[in-house]
Design a protein around this motif. Structure first.
Motif, PDB file in Angstrom:
ATOM      1  N   SER A  93     -32.092  -5.186  -4.938  1.00  0.00           N
ATOM      2  CA  SER A  93     -30.783  -5.818  -5.147  1.00  0.00           C
ATOM      3  C   SER A  93     -30.910  -7.344  -5.167  1.00  0.00           C
ATOM      4  O   SER A  93     -30.283  -8.023  -5.982  1.00  0.00           O
ATOM      5  N   ILE A  94     -31.739  -7.857  -4.276  1.00  0.00           N
ATOM      6  CA  ILE A  94     -31.973  -9.309  -4.241  1.00  0.00           C
ATOM      7  C   ILE A  94     -32.671  -9.759  -5.516  1.00  0.00           C
ATOM      8  O   ILE A  94     -32.311 -10.780  -6.119  1.00  0.00           O
ATOM      9  N   GLN A  95     -33.671  -8.982  -5.953  1.00  0.00           N
ATOM     10  CA  GLN A  95     -34.378  -9.316  -7.195  1.00  0.00           C
ATOM     11  C   GLN A  95     -33.422  -9.325  -8.379  1.00  0.00           C
ATOM     12  O   GLN A  95     -33.495 -10.190  -9.254  1.00  0.00           O
ATOM     13  N   ARG A  96     -32.497  -8.350  -8.404  1.00  0.00           N
ATOM     14  CA  ARG A  96     -31.558  -8.264  -9.524  1.00  0.00           C
ATOM     15  C   ARG A  96     -30.619  -9.474  -9.554  1.00  0.00           C
ATOM     16  O   ARG A  96     -30.303 -10.000 -10.619  1.00  0.00           O
ATOM     17  N   SER A  97     -30.167  -9.909  -8.386  1.00  0.00           N
ATOM     18  CA  SER A  97     -29.289 -11.075  -8.334  1.00  0.00           C
ATOM     19  C   SER A  97     -30.015 -12.327  -8.821  1.00  0.00           C
ATOM     20  O   SER A  97     -29.452 -13.151  -9.547  1.00  0.00           O
ATOM     21  N   LYS A  98     -31.293 -12.461  -8.424  1.00  0.00           N
ATOM     22  CA  LYS A  98     -32.087 -13.598  -8.901  1.00  0.00           C
ATOM     23  C   LYS A  98     -32.303 -13.511 -10.405  1.00  0.00           C
ATOM     24  O   LYS A  98     -32.236 -14.515 -11.125  1.00  0.00           O
ATOM     25  N   GLN A  99     -32.566 -12.284 -10.862  1.00  0.00           N
ATOM     26  CA  GLN A  99     -32.799 -12.090 -12.295  1.00  0.00           C
ATOM     27  C   GLN A  99     -31.560 -12.466 -13.099  1.00  0.00           C
ATOM     28  O   GLN A  99     -31.656 -13.135 -14.129  1.00  0.00           O
ATOM     29  N   ASN A 100     -30.382 -12.029 -12.633  1.00  0.00           N
ATOM     30  CA  ASN A 100     -29.145 -12.343 -13.338  1.00  0.00           C
ATOM     31  C   ASN A 100     -28.936 -13.844 -13.453  1.00  0.00           C
ATOM     32  O   ASN A 100     -28.480 -14.347 -14.485  1.00  0.00           O
ATOM     33  N   LYS A 101     -29.285 -14.555 -12.392  1.00  0.00           N
ATOM     34  CA  LYS A 101     -29.158 -16.011 -12.406  1.00  0.00           C
ATOM     35  C   LYS A 101     -30.135 -16.633 -13.399  1.00  0.00           C
ATOM     36  O   LYS A 101     -29.773 -17.522 -14.178  1.00  0.00           O
ATOM     37  N   GLU A 102     -31.372 -16.149 -13.377  1.00  0.00           N
ATOM     38  CA  GLU A 102     -32.406 -16.703 -14.261  1.00  0.00           C
ATOM     39  C   GLU A 102     -32.129 -16.383 -15.732  1.00  0.00           C
ATOM     40  O   GLU A 102     -32.505 -17.154 -16.622  1.00  0.00           O
ATOM     41  N   LEU A 103     -31.498 -15.232 -15.995  1.00  0.00           N
ATOM     42  CA  LEU A 103     -31.277 -14.809 -17.375  1.00  0.00           C
ATOM     43  C   LEU A 103     -29.927 -15.252 -17.930  1.00  0.00           C
ATOM     44  O   LEU A 103     -29.590 -14.916 -19.065  1.00  0.00           O
TER      45      LEU A 103
END
Length: 277
Positions: free
Chosen positions: A81-91
């Motif tokens: 879940s943390i990785q997904r939130s970071k990914q959404n920000k980066e993308l």
């Protein structure tokens, strides 16, 4: 009882201590409990208890291992879940670029692939965890007489796996369709741009032709006016018919030559110029 005890004593003298004990115990057991071969029966019971105990220990160990697996899945899901939130920000920038109609098609397709690859990587991790979780819950239920609630959790875990697999298929299909759409738009845009260039070239060529035609027309009008004036002068000043005809013929030849020279000045072929008398 006495014969059996006598046999036991005899065995003691022969050194068969274990067998003597067994005979004596069986004799007492038969008299006191009414059970024959009591030592064999007790021994078999102890073996059965030991076997059940080993199975219980194995089951307990397996249950503990399963709980560790489920706890590991839970921890991994939180990390995901943390990785997904970071990914959404980066993308975020890439997603905006995907929808930007003013950006080039190449950059939009590249952004789409970047977002798709990142999302698919995390989705694969999520699916893998879901499969591990479903199997672990199923294995745990097999160890005991599972309750309805436990079976419902197992069913929900299996349903989640199926949902994630379906989402993966739909997501990949959507990406393919999106890339096809962008490529089609790119092709259509290129055709439109090519047509615009071609139309522009045609318009330019037409304008140049009209300008040239106007120049030729003015040149022809000038030549014709000049030659007509010479013809008129000849008609007024030359009385001899033969001499007049010769002069008029010369004037027409001169007209033709001037037309040809004019054509050469505009770099036209002789077939492009219609000479008017």
């Amino acid at each position: 009882l006495l014969p059996a005890l006598g046999k036991a004593i005899g065995l003691l003298f022969e050194g068969e201590f274990a067998e003597a004990g067994k005979v004596a115990t069986d004799a007492v057991g038969k008299v006191a409990l009414g059970v024959e071969d009591i030592t064999d029966k007790v021994s078999a019971g102890i073996d059965a208890i030991n076997e059940l105990g080993a199975e219980a220990v194995a089951a307990a160990n397996q249950a503990a291992a399963i709980e560790k697996i489920l706890q590991g899945v839970e921890d991994a899901e939180r990390d995901l879940s943390i990785q997904r939130s970071k990914q959404n920000k980066e993308l975020a920038t890439a997603r905006l670029l995907m929808e930007d109609d003013t950006a080039s098609f190449e950059s939009r397709i590249e952004a789409l692939k970047k977002v798709s690859d990142s999302e698919e990587a995390l989705a694969n991790k999520e699916l893998k965890l879901a499969k591990i979780k479903a199997k672990a819950i199923g294995d745990r239920n097999k160890l005991t007489d599972a309750s309805d609630e436990a079976l419902a959790k197992e069913a929900a875990a299996i349903v989640r796996v199926n949902e994630l697999e379906e989402q993966s298929i739909l997501r990949k299909r959507k990406v393919v369709k999106s890339i096809e759409s962008l490529n089609n738009q790119k092709t259509a845009s290129e055709k439109e741009a090519t047509k615009a260039v071609e139309d522009g070239l045609k318009a330019t060529a037409q304008a140049e032709k009209e300008a040239l035609d106007n120049k030729i027309k003015l040149a022809e009008e000038g030549i014709n006016a000049e030659q007509d004036a010479k013809k008129l002068l000849a008609l007024k000043t030359i009385e001899d018919q033969k001499e007049l005809n010769a002069e008029l013929e010369r004037i027409e030849m001169e007209r033709t030559q001037k037309m040809i020279d004019s054509k050469k000045s505009f770099q036209l072929s002789t077939t492009d110029l219609e000479i008017k008398a």
